[in-house]
Design a protein around this motif. Sequence first.
Motif, PDB file in Angstrom:
ATOM      1  N   LYS A 250       5.703 -11.018  10.477  1.00 29.34           N
ATOM      2  CA  LYS A 250       5.883 -11.423  11.873  1.00 29.34           C
ATOM      3  C   LYS A 250       4.606 -11.198  12.660  1.00 29.34           C
ATOM      4  CE  LYS A 250       9.884 -10.866  13.767  1.00 29.34           C
ATOM      5  NZ  LYS A 250      11.091 -10.297  14.402  1.00 29.34           N
ATOM      6  N   ALA A 251       4.300 -12.153  13.540  1.00 28.74           N
ATOM      7  CA  ALA A 251       3.156 -12.016  14.434  1.00 28.74           C
ATOM      8  C   ALA A 251       3.393 -10.852  15.390  1.00 28.74           C
ATOM      9  CB  ALA A 251       2.940 -13.303  15.222  1.00 28.74           C
ATOM     10  N   ALA A 252       2.357 -10.046  15.594  1.00 29.51           N
ATOM     11  CA  ALA A 252       2.470  -8.906  16.506  1.00 29.51           C
ATOM     12  C   ALA A 252       2.490  -9.344  17.961  1.00 29.51           C
ATOM     13  CB  ALA A 252       1.323  -7.933  16.275  1.00 29.51           C
TER      14      ALA A 252
ATOM     15  N   PRO B  33      18.427   1.244  17.892  1.00 28.89           N
ATOM     16  CA  PRO B  33      18.239   0.993  16.451  1.00 28.89           C
ATOM     17  C   PRO B  33      17.282  -0.158  16.199  1.00 28.89           C
ATOM     18  CG  PRO B  33      20.415   0.251  17.182  1.00 28.89           C
ATOM     19  CD  PRO B  33      19.820   1.020  18.313  1.00 28.89           C
ATOM     20  N   ILE B  34      16.378   0.012  15.233  1.00 26.86           N
ATOM     21  CA  ILE B  34      15.399  -1.023  14.905  1.00 26.86           C
ATOM     22  C   ILE B  34      15.539  -1.436  13.448  1.00 26.86           C
ATOM     23  CG2 ILE B  34      13.778  -0.146  16.630  1.00 26.86           C
ATOM     24  CD1 ILE B  34      12.104   0.969  14.305  1.00 26.86           C
ATOM     25  N   VAL B  35      15.060  -2.638  13.133  1.00 30.21           N
ATOM     26  CA  VAL B  35      15.027  -3.118  11.756  1.00 30.21           C
ATOM     27  C   VAL B  35      14.015  -2.284  10.983  1.00 30.21           C
ATOM     28  CG1 VAL B  35      14.561  -5.085  10.248  1.00 30.21           C
ATOM     29  CG2 VAL B  35      15.638  -5.449  12.482  1.00 30.21           C
ATOM     30  N   PRO B  36      14.356  -1.778   9.806  1.00 33.52           N
ATOM     31  CA  PRO B  36      13.380  -1.012   9.029  1.00 33.52           C
ATOM     32  C   PRO B  36      12.127  -1.840   8.764  1.00 33.52           C
ATOM     33  CG  PRO B  36      15.578  -0.794   8.093  1.00 33.52           C
ATOM     34  CD  PRO B  36      15.659  -1.849   9.141  1.00 33.52           C
ATOM     35  N   GLY B  37      10.968  -1.208   8.932  1.00 28.90           N
ATOM     36  CA  GLY B  37       9.725  -1.935   8.696  1.00 28.90           C
ATOM     37  C   GLY B  37       8.521  -1.098   9.050  1.00 28.90           C
ATOM     38  N   ALA B  38       7.338  -1.648   8.754  1.00 28.10           N
ATOM     39  CA  ALA B  38       6.083  -0.952   9.024  1.00 28.10           C
ATOM     40  C   ALA B  38       5.809  -0.940  10.520  1.00 28.10           C
ATOM     41  CB  ALA B  38       4.939  -1.628   8.277  1.00 28.10           C
ATOM     42  N   MET B  39       5.117   0.082  10.976  1.00 29.75           N
ATOM     43  CA  MET B  39       4.793   0.219  12.388  1.00 29.75           C
ATOM     44  C   MET B  39       3.330  -0.101  12.683  1.00 29.75           C
ATOM     45  SD  MET B  39       7.431   0.907  14.112  1.00 29.75           S
ATOM     46  CE  MET B  39       8.747   1.991  14.611  1.00 29.75           C
ATOM     47  N   ILE B  40       2.607  -0.634  11.709  1.00 29.95           N
ATOM     48  CA  ILE B  40       1.210  -0.984  11.923  1.00 29.95           C
ATOM     49  C   ILE B  40       1.091  -2.498  11.999  1.00 29.95           C
ATOM     50  CG2 ILE B  40       0.143   1.067  10.925  1.00 29.95           C
ATOM     51  CD1 ILE B  40      -0.010  -0.339   8.274  1.00 29.95           C
TER      52      ILE B  40
ATOM     53  N   GLU C  19      -3.414  -5.153   1.229  1.00 29.56           N
ATOM     54  CA  GLU C  19      -2.875  -4.136   0.333  1.00 29.56           C
ATOM     55  C   GLU C  19      -1.866  -3.249   1.055  1.00 29.56           C
ATOM     56  OE1 GLU C  19      -3.153  -3.905  -2.952  1.00 29.56           O
ATOM     57  OE2 GLU C  19      -4.217  -5.826  -2.749  1.00 29.56           O
ATOM     58  N   GLU C  20      -2.135  -2.928   2.313  1.00 26.21           N
ATOM     59  CA  GLU C  20      -1.188  -2.110   3.078  1.00 26.21           C
ATOM     60  C   GLU C  20       0.126  -2.847   3.285  1.00 26.21           C
ATOM     61  OE1 GLU C  20      -3.385   0.681   6.226  1.00 26.21           O
ATOM     62  OE2 GLU C  20      -4.132  -1.384   6.299  1.00 26.21           O
ATOM     63  N   ILE C  21       0.036  -4.131   3.605  1.00 28.26           N
ATOM     64  CA  ILE C  21       1.262  -4.916   3.797  1.00 28.26           C
ATOM     65  C   ILE C  21       2.012  -5.065   2.482  1.00 28.26           C
ATOM     66  CG2 ILE C  21       2.081  -7.260   4.287  1.00 28.26           C
ATOM     67  CD1 ILE C  21       0.233  -7.359   6.636  1.00 28.26           C
ATOM     68  N   LYS C  22       1.290  -5.245   1.404  1.00 32.96           N
ATOM     69  CA  LYS C  22       1.926  -5.351   0.089  1.00 32.96           C
ATOM     70  C   LYS C  22       2.664  -4.066  -0.252  1.00 32.96           C
ATOM     71  CE  LYS C  22       0.839  -6.397  -4.752  1.00 32.96           C
ATOM     72  NZ  LYS C  22      -0.252  -6.754  -5.696  1.00 32.96           N
ATOM     73  N   ALA C  23       2.041  -2.928   0.021  1.00 30.45           N
ATOM     74  CA  ALA C  23       2.681  -1.647  -0.258  1.00 30.45           C
ATOM     75  C   ALA C  23       3.919  -1.450   0.611  1.00 30.45           C
ATOM     76  CB  ALA C  23       1.685  -0.511  -0.026  1.00 30.45           C
ATOM     77  N   SER C  24       3.836  -1.858   1.884  1.00 25.06           N
ATOM     78  CA  SER C  24       4.994  -1.741   2.786  1.00 25.06           C
ATOM     79  C   SER C  24       6.139  -2.617   2.316  1.00 25.06           C
ATOM     80  CB  SER C  24       4.590  -2.127   4.213  1.00 25.06           C
ATOM     81  OG  SER C  24       3.635  -1.242   4.745  1.00 25.06           O
ATOM     82  N   ALA C  25       5.833  -3.830   1.868  1.00 28.94           N
ATOM     83  CA  ALA C  25       6.870  -4.748   1.388  1.00 28.94           C
ATOM     84  C   ALA C  25       7.554  -4.183   0.145  1.00 28.94           C
ATOM     85  CB  ALA C  25       6.260  -6.112   1.100  1.00 28.94           C
TER      86      ALA C  25
ATOM     87  N   GLY D   8      -3.871 -16.788  19.814  1.00 23.68           N
ATOM     88  CA  GLY D   8      -5.204 -16.230  19.818  1.00 23.68           C
ATOM     89  C   GLY D   8      -5.238 -14.818  19.270  1.00 23.68           C
ATOM     90  N   ASP D   9      -4.255 -14.452  18.466  1.00 23.00           N
ATOM     91  CA  ASP D   9      -4.119 -13.095  17.931  1.00 23.00           C
ATOM     92  C   ASP D   9      -3.473 -13.204  16.554  1.00 23.00           C
ATOM     93  OD1 ASP D   9      -3.395 -10.465  17.299  1.00 23.00           O
ATOM     94  OD2 ASP D   9      -2.953  -9.945  19.379  1.00 23.00           O
ATOM     95  N   GLY D  10      -4.228 -12.891  15.508  1.00 24.89           N
ATOM     96  CA  GLY D  10      -3.741 -13.092  14.150  1.00 24.89           C
ATOM     97  C   GLY D  10      -3.097 -11.888  13.505  1.00 24.89           C
ATOM     98  N   ARG D  11      -2.811 -10.835  14.267  1.00 22.45           N
ATOM     99  CA  ARG D  11      -2.211  -9.641  13.679  1.00 22.45           C
ATOM    100  C   ARG D  11      -0.773  -9.904  13.237  1.00 22.45           C
ATOM    101  NH1 ARG D  11      -1.940  -5.606  17.920  1.00 22.45           N
ATOM    102  NH2 ARG D  11      -1.813  -7.464  19.238  1.00 22.45           N
TER     103      ARG D  11
END
Length: 535
Positions: free
Chosen positions: A167-169, A138-145, A151-157, A202-205
């Motif tokens: 959260k940092a990827a 089981p995983i916490v509901p959330g976006a997989m990208i 705008e994509e993050i805003k829509a997912s939220a 060194g990774d801003g995703r």
Amino acid sequence: MEKVITADWPFQKVLVANRGEIALRVIRACRDLGLQSVAVYSDADRDALHVRMADEAYHIGPAIAAKSYLHIPTLIDVARRSGAQAVHPGYGFLAENANFVEACQEAGLIFVGPSAQAQRSMGEKTAARRTAQAAGVPIVPGAMIDNADDEEIKASAQRLGYPVLLKAAAGGGGKGIRLVHDERDLLSSLRTARSEAQNAFGDGRVYVEKAITPARHIEVQFIADQYGHVVHLGERECSIQRRHQKLIEESPSPVVDEALRARITESAVNLVSSIEYVNAGTAEFLLGPDHNFYFLEVNARIQVEHPVTEWCTGIDLVQEQLRVAAGLPLSFSQEDIRLRGAAIECRISAEDPDNRFLPATGTVVALQEPSGPGVRVDSSLYPGLQVPLFYDPLLAKLIVWGQDRTQAIARLKRALDEYQLVGVRTTLPFARWLMEQPRFHSADFSTDFIAEEWDGHQKVADVRSVAPEADEQQDNGASPAPAELSPEQLAALVAGLLANDHRQHEQARRHPQNQTQGEENRWRDVARRDGLRRL
């Protein structure tokens, strides 16, 4: 553990690509196994304890991590020059960087940790969520990208519903995480999370997931060898944390019974087995108020809090990491693991808990670390140490063991009273305060405990000590938390801390007969006499 004959191993010398107490921990494990160790150090760490303790030490650049501890070509070059055949990354820095793993492999070095493929499937959080989902965990509901635009993050939220977590990827340790309660705060929090993730890894995703509240943070330690053996070593409770930075960890969790332990550890083992993971790692979960658990991420490395598991199982995890990297099978099976007693770890960091846990710097003028039955200290401290501002503020870890949780708490209280550190503000006062809290003793807490108890207590204290105008400004939210400082405010903070550090350097220069300076000189003389090299 059976005696290890390292002469038959594919490596005899290990480059420790880290600093501080974890570098010392790896150096000691190498020495126990008869392996040589190679330390690296930046300008800020010339006099660090890990430099003095290693068999060899090499300078790798300026204080800024991007040009030293995060600079892969320099680390590979040091391994080549020193003759190291293996690299242990510790935690943080490049420990979960698949590019570093590949660079080591291309240079003919053995990486003491999971493969680059496992790093990418587990170390990157969104990839790990997809893998967990495929394994039935089981995983916490959330976006997989993890490379979405604003705008994509805003829509997912909006789809998930607030509150949400950004959260940092890549990476871990609480860096690059922001809790967002309202859409009005989303874009500013997103910028902060991306910036912090970029600086730390060194990774801003960044990706977004639903915030589960109230929740407890439960994690499962595991280790796997190349012969298909995967063993878990029980769970740890890590709910005492501030802004997603753990402060206190313990094993076992006081709220996990045998049935829940069986379910959550089985999920961790199934997940790891599905990707042919090799070496140590930790599967992290959120435990909701209904005792349903949700997979968060896998930390594909050794954890800061691994000593509590070592206390309760009798397994030396770092030595076992080295064994596995050498191609040996695990020295124990799942049936050999028996959890014994209770262990608690307290992180000692250069932060001021009375001032919103702002980072601190300075010189360790005097130090007395605790000892006695059931007490262990993993530390990078010594009198005369200049505590730099450039890295994670963790200075030491105080770990205690007891026959049960009540005895462990009593020993931790005693050890904290013995712990004396003069010259640098640390989190010791917070830890002593925590030991007096009834909710901690009764295990009635969640990840919100610090915000509810300590931060609330400090806010009242702050209000009493400020002018009415400042009080009103704070209530209006105009005074940001330290993790949300603007670039200008952060620059002013750094300038002030560095100025204080400069003043202390000047004092030491003007008073060379200072006792602390004399102790440092004597230490250096001993290091030279014993043949320790700084290259």
